[in-house]
Motif scaffolding. Sequence first.
Motif, PDB file in Angstrom:
ATOM      1  N   ALA A  23     106.511  35.003 -32.564  1.00 45.54           N
ATOM      2  CA  ALA A  23     106.941  34.703 -31.192  1.00 45.54           C
ATOM      3  C   ALA A  23     106.870  35.950 -30.314  1.00 45.54           C
ATOM      4  N   ARG A  24     107.247  37.078 -30.892  1.00 49.86           N
ATOM      5  CA  ARG A  24     107.196  38.347 -30.142  1.00 49.86           C
ATOM      6  C   ARG A  24     105.773  38.662 -29.695  1.00 49.86           C
ATOM      7  N   ILE A  25     104.799  38.324 -30.533  1.00 49.15           N
ATOM      8  CA  ILE A  25     103.396  38.543 -30.189  1.00 49.15           C
ATOM      9  C   ILE A  25     102.957  37.574 -29.095  1.00 49.15           C
ATOM     10  N   ILE A  26     103.362  36.325 -29.211  1.00 50.51           N
ATOM     11  CA  ILE A  26     102.936  35.298 -28.257  1.00 50.51           C
ATOM     12  C   ILE A  26     103.393  35.620 -26.841  1.00 50.51           C
ATOM     13  N   VAL A  27     104.665  36.013 -26.688  1.00 52.58           N
ATOM     14  CA  VAL A  27     105.206  36.208 -25.339  1.00 52.58           C
ATOM     15  C   VAL A  27     104.655  37.456 -24.662  1.00 52.58           C
ATOM     16  N   MET A  87     112.695  37.174 -26.283  1.00 58.65           N
ATOM     17  CA  MET A  87     111.767  38.032 -27.017  1.00 58.65           C
ATOM     18  C   MET A  87     110.901  38.874 -26.082  1.00 58.65           C
ATOM     19  N   GLN A  88     110.940  38.587 -24.799  1.00 57.60           N
ATOM     20  CA  GLN A  88     110.210  39.407 -23.847  1.00 57.60           C
ATOM     21  C   GLN A  88     110.870  40.768 -23.655  1.00 57.60           C
ATOM     22  N   THR A  89     112.166  40.864 -23.971  1.00 55.75           N
ATOM     23  CA  THR A  89     112.891  42.106 -23.686  1.00 55.75           C
ATOM     24  C   THR A  89     113.619  42.696 -24.887  1.00 55.75           C
ATOM     25  N   ILE A  90     113.744  41.961 -25.997  1.00 57.89           N
ATOM     26  CA  ILE A  90     114.414  42.520 -27.172  1.00 57.89           C
ATOM     27  C   ILE A  90     113.494  42.428 -28.376  1.00 57.89           C
ATOM     28  N   GLU A  91     113.832  43.150 -29.425  1.00 54.27           N
ATOM     29  CA  GLU A  91     112.992  43.199 -30.612  1.00 54.27           C
ATOM     30  C   GLU A  91     113.173  41.953 -31.474  1.00 54.27           C
ATOM     31  N   ALA A  92     112.113  41.629 -32.222  1.00 52.95           N
ATOM     32  CA  ALA A  92     112.142  40.457 -33.089  1.00 52.95           C
ATOM     33  C   ALA A  92     113.194  40.600 -34.179  1.00 52.95           C
ATOM     34  N   SER A  93     113.385  41.812 -34.684  1.00 49.71           N
ATOM     35  CA  SER A  93     114.352  42.019 -35.761  1.00 49.71           C
ATOM     36  C   SER A  93     115.767  41.686 -35.303  1.00 49.71           C
ATOM     37  N   LEU A  94     116.139  42.086 -34.088  1.00 48.31           N
ATOM     38  CA  LEU A  94     117.471  41.799 -33.575  1.00 48.31           C
ATOM     39  C   LEU A  94     117.657  40.300 -33.364  1.00 48.31           C
ATOM     40  N   ALA A  95     116.642  39.638 -32.812  1.00 51.45           N
ATOM     41  CA  ALA A  95     116.728  38.196 -32.599  1.00 51.45           C
ATOM     42  C   ALA A  95     116.904  37.457 -33.922  1.00 51.45           C
ATOM     43  N   SER A  96     116.202  37.896 -34.951  1.00 48.43           N
ATOM     44  CA  SER A  96     116.309  37.225 -36.255  1.00 48.43           C
ATOM     45  C   SER A  96     117.689  37.425 -36.867  1.00 48.43           C
ATOM     46  N   ILE A  97     118.278  38.602 -36.671  1.00 41.99           N
ATOM     47  CA  ILE A  97     119.608  38.862 -37.216  1.00 41.99           C
ATOM     48  C   ILE A  97     120.643  37.973 -36.542  1.00 41.99           C
ATOM     49  N   LEU A 259     104.787  44.186 -39.438  1.00 44.98           N
ATOM     50  CA  LEU A 259     103.726  43.757 -38.524  1.00 44.98           C
ATOM     51  C   LEU A 259     103.849  44.358 -37.122  1.00 44.98           C
ATOM     52  N   LEU A 260     105.057  44.632 -36.676  1.00 40.52           N
ATOM     53  CA  LEU A 260     105.254  45.136 -35.313  1.00 40.52           C
ATOM     54  C   LEU A 260     105.643  46.605 -35.278  1.00 40.52           C
ATOM     55  N   GLY A 261     105.933  47.168 -36.423  1.00 35.64           N
ATOM     56  CA  GLY A 261     106.322  48.573 -36.463  1.00 35.64           C
ATOM     57  C   GLY A 261     107.691  48.844 -35.886  1.00 35.64           C
ATOM     58  N   GLU A 262     108.566  47.822 -35.860  1.00 34.95           N
ATOM     59  CA  GLU A 262     109.911  48.031 -35.329  1.00 34.95           C
ATOM     60  C   GLU A 262     110.722  48.914 -36.281  1.00 34.95           C
ATOM     61  N   LYS A 263     111.419  49.874 -35.715  1.00 36.27           N
ATOM     62  CA  LYS A 263     112.173  50.818 -36.521  1.00 36.27           C
ATOM     63  C   LYS A 263     113.626  50.360 -36.672  1.00 36.27           C
ATOM     64  N   LEU A 264     114.174  50.611 -37.854  1.00 41.34           N
ATOM     65  CA  LEU A 264     115.548  50.256 -38.147  1.00 41.34           C
ATOM     66  C   LEU A 264     116.317  51.510 -38.533  1.00 41.34           C
ATOM     67  N   GLY A 265     117.483  51.694 -37.908  1.00 48.07           N
ATOM     68  CA  GLY A 265     118.327  52.837 -38.231  1.00 48.07           C
ATOM     69  C   GLY A 265     119.220  52.539 -39.420  1.00 48.07           C
TER      70      GLY A 265
END
Length: 301
Positions: A23-27, A87-97, A259-265
């Motif tokens: 979804a993050r890719i689509i938007v 998903m246009q403004t936040i990361e996919a990882s946060l949305a999934s959590i 796939l998106l290279g999102e970083k997690l602290g």
Amino acid sequence: MDIRAILMGLAFAAMWSSAFTSARIIVEYAPPMGSLALRFLLSGMIGIALALAMGQSFRLTRAQWRATLVFGVCQNAIYLGLNFIAMQTIEASLASIIASTMPLMVALAGWLVFRERLPRLAVAGLVAGFGGVTLIMGARLGAGVDLYGLSLCIIAAVALTVATLSVRGASSGGNVMMIVGLQMLVGAALLAVASAALEWPFEVQVTRPLVLAFLYTTLVPGLAATFVWFTLVNRIGAVKASTFHFLNPFFGVAVAALLLGEKLGPLDMIGVAIVGGGILAVQLARQGGPKPVPKTPRSVV
């Protein structure tokens, strides 16, 4: 729980969690509500065609029609619609959590609304799960997360909870694939109207990532995961099936990072582990079924 149910649960968790990344890719290339409406239209038509080929019919019970409408509105139109916008403004990882907290919200609703008694393990799981989300939220707020997108995800998770509470009426009586197709058409209709009103004129950048992500989202999380979920609920029940949701935070952040290279602290990883553990504790505590206060019983649907 047999090996087939376990494999179905693992497959569902992986497919469901991967939807946030696609979804993050689509938007990035297409309007969220318009692309989602098209996805539901295609998935719904394919689902109905498969249902007819399997000998299923449009003859649903009243409870199935009611639950299918609620599921189509709450999960497809509201939950996924708001998540696509967010998903246009936040990361996919946060949305999934955030979406993964649905089992916690279901347990909380059972306690507050349906007067179910929660074992101590379930209460501990609720406290731990929401504590883990709070930990993640604190870290993300400090990093400047978009509050509008975050709010949409929270509202979406509430809508998903309502949809899940309605699934019992939709998953009994057969015609599972037909129900899957019909509830997607409900979402397609509502999102098409919203898109025409709010997203006109449409601006789409046709790229290879968009096409691949759209096809994947339509066929895998959209059609296959929904069918597997309904089938799994029919096989082992909604409470046991929901146990697999404890894997969603892990799958969601893993796919987004890969796939998106999102970083997690470090706080994100600790929070994900706590949320997953809380979900598992709640579901294990509820394996024996709800324990309502001995008053007039209430049905979920």
